[in-house]
Design a protein around this motif. Structure first.
Motif, PDB file in Angstrom:
ATOM      1  N   GLN A  38       0.855  -1.190   0.000  1.00  0.00           N
ATOM      2  CA  GLN A  38       0.000   0.000   0.000  1.00  0.00           C
ATOM      3  C   GLN A  38       0.890   1.238   0.000  1.00  0.00           C
ATOM      4  O   GLN A  38       1.515   1.563   1.025  1.00  0.00           O
ATOM      5  N   GLN A  42      -2.811   5.317  -1.653  1.00  0.00           N
ATOM      6  CA  GLN A  42      -3.277   4.391  -2.690  1.00  0.00           C
ATOM      7  C   GLN A  42      -3.913   3.168  -2.036  1.00  0.00           C
ATOM      8  O   GLN A  42      -3.760   2.926  -0.852  1.00  0.00           O
ATOM      9  N   ARG A  43      -4.633   2.408  -2.829  1.00  0.00           N
ATOM     10  CA  ARG A  43      -5.287   1.230  -2.299  1.00  0.00           C
ATOM     11  C   ARG A  43      -4.322   0.061  -2.183  1.00  0.00           C
ATOM     12  O   ARG A  43      -3.252   0.065  -2.796  1.00  0.00           O
ATOM     13  N   LEU A  44      -4.725  -0.899  -1.416  1.00  0.00           N
ATOM     14  CA  LEU A  44      -3.943  -2.119  -1.249  1.00  0.00           C
ATOM     15  C   LEU A  44      -3.856  -2.847  -2.596  1.00  0.00           C
ATOM     16  O   LEU A  44      -4.864  -3.026  -3.284  1.00  0.00           O
TER      17      LEU A  44
ATOM     18  N   TYR B  35     -13.495  -6.621   4.576  1.00  0.00           N
ATOM     19  CA  TYR B  35     -12.458  -6.677   5.595  1.00  0.00           C
ATOM     20  C   TYR B  35     -12.551  -5.427   6.469  1.00  0.00           C
ATOM     21  O   TYR B  35     -12.909  -4.342   5.989  1.00  0.00           O
ATOM     22  N   GLN B  37     -10.159  -3.009   8.838  1.00  0.00           N
ATOM     23  CA  GLN B  37      -8.772  -2.701   9.168  1.00  0.00           C
ATOM     24  C   GLN B  37      -8.729  -1.631  10.251  1.00  0.00           C
ATOM     25  O   GLN B  37      -8.955  -0.451   9.977  1.00  0.00           O
ATOM     26  N   LEU B  90     -12.699  -2.366   4.067  1.00  0.00           N
ATOM     27  CA  LEU B  90     -12.242  -2.635   2.711  1.00  0.00           C
ATOM     28  C   LEU B  90     -13.129  -3.670   2.038  1.00  0.00           C
ATOM     29  O   LEU B  90     -13.531  -4.653   2.657  1.00  0.00           O
ATOM     30  N   PHE B 104      -8.678  -4.916  -4.383  1.00  0.00           N
ATOM     31  CA  PHE B 104      -9.225  -4.154  -3.264  1.00  0.00           C
ATOM     32  C   PHE B 104      -9.695  -2.769  -3.686  1.00  0.00           C
ATOM     33  O   PHE B 104      -9.122  -2.148  -4.599  1.00  0.00           O
ATOM     34  N   GLY B 105     -10.725  -2.296  -2.975  1.00  0.00           N
ATOM     35  CA  GLY B 105     -11.160  -0.919  -3.105  1.00  0.00           C
ATOM     36  C   GLY B 105     -10.364  -0.022  -2.178  1.00  0.00           C
ATOM     37  O   GLY B 105      -9.507  -0.501  -1.413  1.00  0.00           O
ATOM     38  N   SER B 106     -10.650   1.270  -2.229  1.00  0.00           N
ATOM     39  CA  SER B 106      -9.929   2.245  -1.409  1.00  0.00           C
ATOM     40  C   SER B 106     -10.438   2.283   0.024  1.00  0.00           C
ATOM     41  O   SER B 106      -9.779   2.841   0.900  1.00  0.00           O
TER      42      SER B 106
END
Lengths: 111, 113
Positions: A38, A42-44, B35, B37, B90, B104-106
């Motif tokens: 990451q 930015q996204r994973l 998910y 986090q 997420l 994955f999304g933001s």
């Protein structure tokens, strides 16, 4: 139950020096291992998966079943490598239904 | 292709309230996973939806529920919010569960006050 351990929360390395981010796992079956990254804001995103045996952005990772490790390595660090890195595991025997993540290592490359 | 889209990006709720988070998967993907986090932690699996059914569930209470629609988009609902539910949520989409990896999304940043 499966578990992923990343012993270093923070890691600082000088530019041009080798990098190694540690990852250990516990799982009684045959796992699939991943490294996700990451970057700032930015996204994973997926960096590596062990079955691909690829080298992405100069990074490699070898699954060591004897030591139950999947350490991420790069011979020469670059400033753009600064990011948060997560090791993750899935279970192919269960259809890779979920990822189990470690707590992550924040890598900082010192210019 | 916009990839995985989540809405809203940020949300502030009061303890005891209910919240709904939304996810549109990447084009061509049929599976959605959620998910949580928490700060300083890795993502924790909540549940996965495939063919409009909950396929797998992590160690989360029944206050967390979800839904998948025929167009593969998904919602995550959390009832009776607690302060400890504050986290980044997420969404990850994939094809045929996780056989080919996850995108994955933001995320949605939920703050419970």
């Amino acid at each position: 139950a499966q578990r992923v351990t990343q012993p270093e929360k923070l890691l600082s390395v000088f530019k041009g020096a080798p990098v190694e981010l540690k990852c250990n796992y516990s799982y009684s079956g045959s796992p699939e291992l991943f490294w996700y990254v990451q970057y700032s804001r930015q996204r994973l995103q997926l960096l590596l998966r062990h079955i691909s045996r690829e080298s992405i952005k100069g990074f490699t990772a070898d699954l060591n079943k004897g030591e139950t490790s999947f350490h991420l390595k790069k011979p020469f660090a670059q400033e753009e490598d600064s990011a948060m890195y997560y090791c993750a595991l899935s279970r192919p025997d269960f259809g890779n239904e979920k990822l189990t993540f470690g707590t992550g290592t924040r890598l900082t490359i010192i210019p | 292709d916009a990839g995985v889209t989540q809405s809203p990006t940020h949300l502030i709720k009061t303890r005891g309230q209910q919240v709904t988070l939304r996810c549109s998967p990447k084009s061509g993907h049929d599976t959605v996973s959620w998910y949580q986090q928490a700060l300083g932690q890795g993502p924790q699996f909540i549940f996965q939806y495939y063919e409009e059914e909950e396929r797998q569930r992590g160690n989360f209470p029944d206050r967390f529920s979800g839904h998948q629609f025929p167009n593969y988009s998904s919602e995550l609902n959390v009832n009776a919010l607690l302060l400890g539910d504050s986290a980044l949520y997420l969404c990850a989409s994939s094809l045929v569960a996780g056989l080919y990896g996850y995108t994955f999304g933001s995320g949605t940043r939920l703050t419970v006050v």
